[in-house]
Design a protein around this motif. Structure first.
Motif, PDB file in Angstrom:
ATOM      1  N   MET A 182       0.821  -1.207   0.000  1.00  0.00           N
ATOM      2  CA  MET A 182       0.000   0.000   0.000  1.00  0.00           C
ATOM      3  C   MET A 182       0.855   1.258   0.000  1.00  0.00           C
ATOM      4  SD  MET A 182      -3.075  -0.792   2.653  1.00  0.00           S
ATOM      5  CE  MET A 182      -4.293  -2.068   2.338  1.00  0.00           C
ATOM      6  N   ASP A 183       0.389   2.292  -0.711  1.00  0.00           N
ATOM      7  CA  ASP A 183       1.088   3.563  -0.670  1.00  0.00           C
ATOM      8  C   ASP A 183       0.629   4.366   0.546  1.00  0.00           C
ATOM      9  OD1 ASP A 183      -1.334   4.976  -1.297  1.00  0.00           O
ATOM     10  OD2 ASP A 183      -0.992   4.558  -3.420  1.00  0.00           O
ATOM     11  N   GLN A 184       1.306   5.452   0.802  1.00  0.00           N
ATOM     12  CA  GLN A 184       1.062   6.238   2.007  1.00  0.00           C
ATOM     13  C   GLN A 184      -0.355   6.809   2.059  1.00  0.00           C
ATOM     14  OE1 GLN A 184       3.676   9.573   2.398  1.00  0.00           O
ATOM     15  NE2 GLN A 184       3.183   9.945   4.538  1.00  0.00           N
ATOM     16  N   ASN A 185      -0.852   7.317   0.944  1.00  0.00           N
ATOM     17  CA  ASN A 185      -2.193   7.918   0.923  1.00  0.00           C
ATOM     18  C   ASN A 185      -3.270   6.892   1.257  1.00  0.00           C
ATOM     19  OD1 ASN A 185      -1.197  10.453   0.240  1.00  0.00           O
ATOM     20  ND2 ASN A 185      -1.346  10.051  -1.967  1.00  0.00           N
ATOM     21  N   THR A 186      -3.146   5.705   0.692  1.00  0.00           N
ATOM     22  CA  THR A 186      -4.118   4.642   0.981  1.00  0.00           C
ATOM     23  C   THR A 186      -4.097   4.278   2.456  1.00  0.00           C
ATOM     24  OG1 THR A 186      -3.832   3.737  -1.245  1.00  0.00           O
ATOM     25  CG2 THR A 186      -4.853   2.303   0.393  1.00  0.00           C
ATOM     26  N   GLU A 187      -2.896   4.189   3.020  1.00  0.00           N
ATOM     27  CA  GLU A 187      -2.773   3.854   4.444  1.00  0.00           C
ATOM     28  C   GLU A 187      -3.403   4.925   5.319  1.00  0.00           C
ATOM     29  OE1 GLU A 187       1.170   1.066   4.762  1.00  0.00           O
ATOM     30  OE2 GLU A 187       1.467   3.237   4.764  1.00  0.00           O
ATOM     31  N   HIS A 188      -3.204   6.191   4.975  1.00  0.00           N
ATOM     32  CA  HIS A 188      -3.786   7.276   5.761  1.00  0.00           C
ATOM     33  C   HIS A 188      -5.311   7.217   5.720  1.00  0.00           C
ATOM     34  CE1 HIS A 188      -0.120  10.222   6.027  1.00  0.00           C
ATOM     35  NE2 HIS A 188       0.098   9.039   6.585  1.00  0.00           N
ATOM     36  N   GLU A 189      -5.858   6.907   4.571  1.00  0.00           N
ATOM     37  CA  GLU A 189      -7.314   6.800   4.438  1.00  0.00           C
ATOM     38  C   GLU A 189      -7.866   5.667   5.292  1.00  0.00           C
ATOM     39  OE1 GLU A 189      -8.129   6.337   0.323  1.00  0.00           O
ATOM     40  OE2 GLU A 189      -7.410   8.343  -0.246  1.00  0.00           O
ATOM     41  N   ILE A 190      -7.187   4.518   5.248  1.00  0.00           N
ATOM     42  CA  ILE A 190      -7.630   3.363   6.033  1.00  0.00           C
ATOM     43  C   ILE A 190      -7.514   3.653   7.521  1.00  0.00           C
ATOM     44  CG2 ILE A 190      -7.133   0.949   6.606  1.00  0.00           C
ATOM     45  CD1 ILE A 190      -6.105   0.642   3.729  1.00  0.00           C
ATOM     46  N   SER A 191      -6.395   4.270   7.913  1.00  0.00           N
ATOM     47  CA  SER A 191      -6.172   4.583   9.319  1.00  0.00           C
ATOM     48  C   SER A 191      -7.214   5.555   9.834  1.00  0.00           C
ATOM     49  CB  SER A 191      -4.767   5.168   9.513  1.00  0.00           C
ATOM     50  OG  SER A 191      -4.514   5.428  10.876  1.00  0.00           O
ATOM     51  N   ALA A 192      -7.502   6.596   9.053  1.00  0.00           N
ATOM     52  CA  ALA A 192      -8.495   7.592   9.464  1.00  0.00           C
ATOM     53  C   ALA A 192      -9.871   6.962   9.612  1.00  0.00           C
ATOM     54  CB  ALA A 192      -8.544   8.725   8.448  1.00  0.00           C
ATOM     55  N   LYS A 193     -10.214   6.056   8.707  1.00  0.00           N
ATOM     56  CA  LYS A 193     -11.521   5.396   8.750  1.00  0.00           C
ATOM     57  C   LYS A 193     -11.619   4.469   9.958  1.00  0.00           C
ATOM     58  CE  LYS A 193     -13.240   4.055   4.881  1.00  0.00           C
ATOM     59  NZ  LYS A 193     -13.505   3.275   3.633  1.00  0.00           N
ATOM     60  N   SER A 194     -10.530   3.754  10.248  1.00  0.00           N
ATOM     61  CA  SER A 194     -10.572   2.757  11.325  1.00  0.00           C
ATOM     62  C   SER A 194     -10.636   3.384  12.704  1.00  0.00           C
ATOM     63  CB  SER A 194      -9.350   1.826  11.244  1.00  0.00           C
ATOM     64  OG  SER A 194      -8.159   2.540  11.507  1.00  0.00           O
ATOM     65  N   ILE A 195     -10.119   4.634  12.820  1.00  0.00           N
ATOM     66  CA  ILE A 195     -10.157   5.292  14.141  1.00  0.00           C
ATOM     67  C   ILE A 195     -11.240   6.355  14.203  1.00  0.00           C
ATOM     68  CG2 ILE A 195      -7.707   4.874  14.561  1.00  0.00           C
ATOM     69  CD1 ILE A 195      -7.138   7.761  13.865  1.00  0.00           C
ATOM     70  N   ASN A 196     -12.015   6.464  13.123  1.00  0.00           N
ATOM     71  CA  ASN A 196     -13.142   7.392  13.074  1.00  0.00           C
ATOM     72  C   ASN A 196     -12.725   8.844  13.196  1.00  0.00           C
ATOM     73  OD1 ASN A 196     -14.998   5.218  12.932  1.00  0.00           O
ATOM     74  ND2 ASN A 196     -14.888   4.995  15.159  1.00  0.00           N
ATOM     75  N   LEU A 197     -11.532   9.153  12.707  1.00  0.00           N
ATOM     76  CA  LEU A 197     -11.035  10.529  12.739  1.00  0.00           C
ATOM     77  C   LEU A 197     -10.224  10.791  11.498  1.00  0.00           C
ATOM     78  CD1 LEU A 197      -9.650  10.939  16.373  1.00  0.00           C
ATOM     79  CD2 LEU A 197     -11.654  12.084  15.446  1.00  0.00           C
ATOM     80  N   THR A 198      -9.994  12.046  11.201  1.00  0.00           N
ATOM     81  CA  THR A 198      -8.988  12.357  10.198  1.00  0.00           C
ATOM     82  C   THR A 198      -7.642  12.089  10.824  1.00  0.00           C
ATOM     83  OG1 THR A 198      -8.680  14.658  10.871  1.00  0.00           O
ATOM     84  CG2 THR A 198     -10.427  14.206   9.272  1.00  0.00           C
TER      85      THR A 198
END
Length: 391
Positions: A182-198
């Motif tokens: 995964m690239d960095q942008n995809t990881e940031h999107e997944i991380s933000a979604k999983s913790i319910n925050l930006t």
């Protein structure tokens, strides 16, 4: 979906090859000792540099992952390992080897956090348990590493050349998987979604004193300490307390390792059907029963069954904790994984010393029994302690 499949397969390959590369160091230790002509004390101090490099780098890796993404950290860490591993075998000076082991350990610690973080992202994106099988593949690689080293050296290659072959393989395989990670942008999107925050909000609210993170870290400390206890003390225990010939004293750890690797390969299905909480609770009970057999059983066969039970029970506890770390509300997974990974590794490093102290003042069987009690306490505490949005 196709990108997810590629990322999942790449992550599995990274875990497998890293397990093989890192475990290849263990059979090299006697060669280093003989070359330097040092005693056990000096060797122990030398090996401490490897662990120190790992434990210093691990807390920094979460920050590096947030800045660059896991695939960059995985690749750079693989390069560090690939370069430093054979150099350790080429050097002839204690201080130079110590310095290179520190660098080698830094690569090991960094890639451990990075690949677990990437695994957590893939798991969150797939919404399906994969962490146990990833750790299972790492264990399989760990079992294969010493075998590969033995075959290459038996074929006539020197330890340094053998290390070079393994390092080149690690680097080549890692580079071929780079584009699939995964690239960095995809990881940031997944991380933000999983913790319910930006991601920005998550960074503002994250603290090293986060209760859920520290709780999981403490549990990982005990789990890694228990695994380290079997690694470091099982052979000594079988030889000194059960009368097993020293040539066969490694059979306890072998039984434990095979059981653990096997259970981790099937662990995802078990976690999916029973839930992570039950895996931790019942796993700790099974592992404790294993320690009871190991310490008190009068027959070697029963003792070996005990080591198998320890492996079966403990196998999926750590993967459940890493999964939980990737889903803690308000906490970026890269930082949570780096904290609990560091605390876990600290347990693995501190374990031999703690158990050695208990064994010196009481006995080795007592030390192993205390280890079993600590593992049991994980299940008891996990039953009592409720963490929101972690399961």
């Amino acid at each position: 979906m196709n990108n997810l499949k590629h990322a999942k397969n790449a992550t599995k390959i990274i875990f497998l090859v890293c397990g093989l590369a890192i475990s290849s160091w263990a059979p090299m230790v006697p060669f280093v000792k003989d070359k330097l002509r040092i005693n056990d004390g000096s060797l122990g101090l030398l090996l401490l540099f490897l662990g120190t490099g790992a434990i210093i780098t691990m807390p920094l890796t979460g920050w590096l992952i947030h800045k660059t993404g896991t695939r960059i950290v995985i690749t750079v860490s693989a390069i560090v390992i690939a370069v430093s591993f054979p150099i350790v075998l080429w050097l002839n000076n204690w201080f130079e080897i110590a310095g290179m082991l520190f660098i080698f350990g830094s690569g090991v610690g960094s890639i451990d956090i990075a690949m677990n973080t990437h695994g957590a992202h893939v798991q969150n994106m797939a919404d399906k348990h994969i962490m146990s099988s990833l750790h299972g593949l790492f264990s399989v690689g760990g079992l294969c590493g010493p075998i590969v080293v033995g075959v290459l050296i038996k074929a006539g290659l020197s330890p340094a050349i053998t290390a070079g072959v393994i390092s080149v393989s690690l680097l080549a395989i890692t580079l071929t998987q780079f584009s699939s990670l995964m690239d960095q942008n995809t990881e940031h999107e997944i991380s933000a979604k999983s913790i319910n925050l930006t991601e920005t909000e998550g960074n503002k609210k994250f603290s090293l004193l986060n209760g859920a993170v520290l709780f999981l870290g403490a549990m990982c400390f005990i789990a890694f300490l228990s695994e380290g206890a079997v690694l470091d003390w099982s052979a000594v225990f079988l030889r000194d307390n059960k009368g097993v010939d020293k040539a066969m004293a490694g059979i306890g750890y072998a039984s434990f390792s095979i059981a653990m690797a096997t259970m981790r390969l099937f662990g995802d299905k078990i976690v999916s059907k029973t839930g992570g909480k039950h895996v931790v609770i019942y796993g700790s009970i099974i592992a404790f029963a294993g320690f009871i057999l190991v310490v008190f059983a009068p027959w070697l066969f029963a003792v070996l069954i005990g080591f198998v039970l320890i492996g079966v029970g403990a196998a999926n506890i750590v993967p459940v904790f890493f999964t939980a770390a990737g889903r803690i509300k308000n906490v970026p997974s890269s930082k949570a994984v780096s904290v609990i990974g560091t605390m876990g590794y600290a347990g693995q490093l501190a374990g031999p010393a703690i158990l050695g102290f208990i064994a010196h003042h009481f006995s080795l069987p007592t030390a192993l029994f205390v280890t079993g009690l600590l593992l049991l306490s994980i299940g008891v505490t996990y039953q009592v302690k409720s963490i929101r949005n972690v399961q």
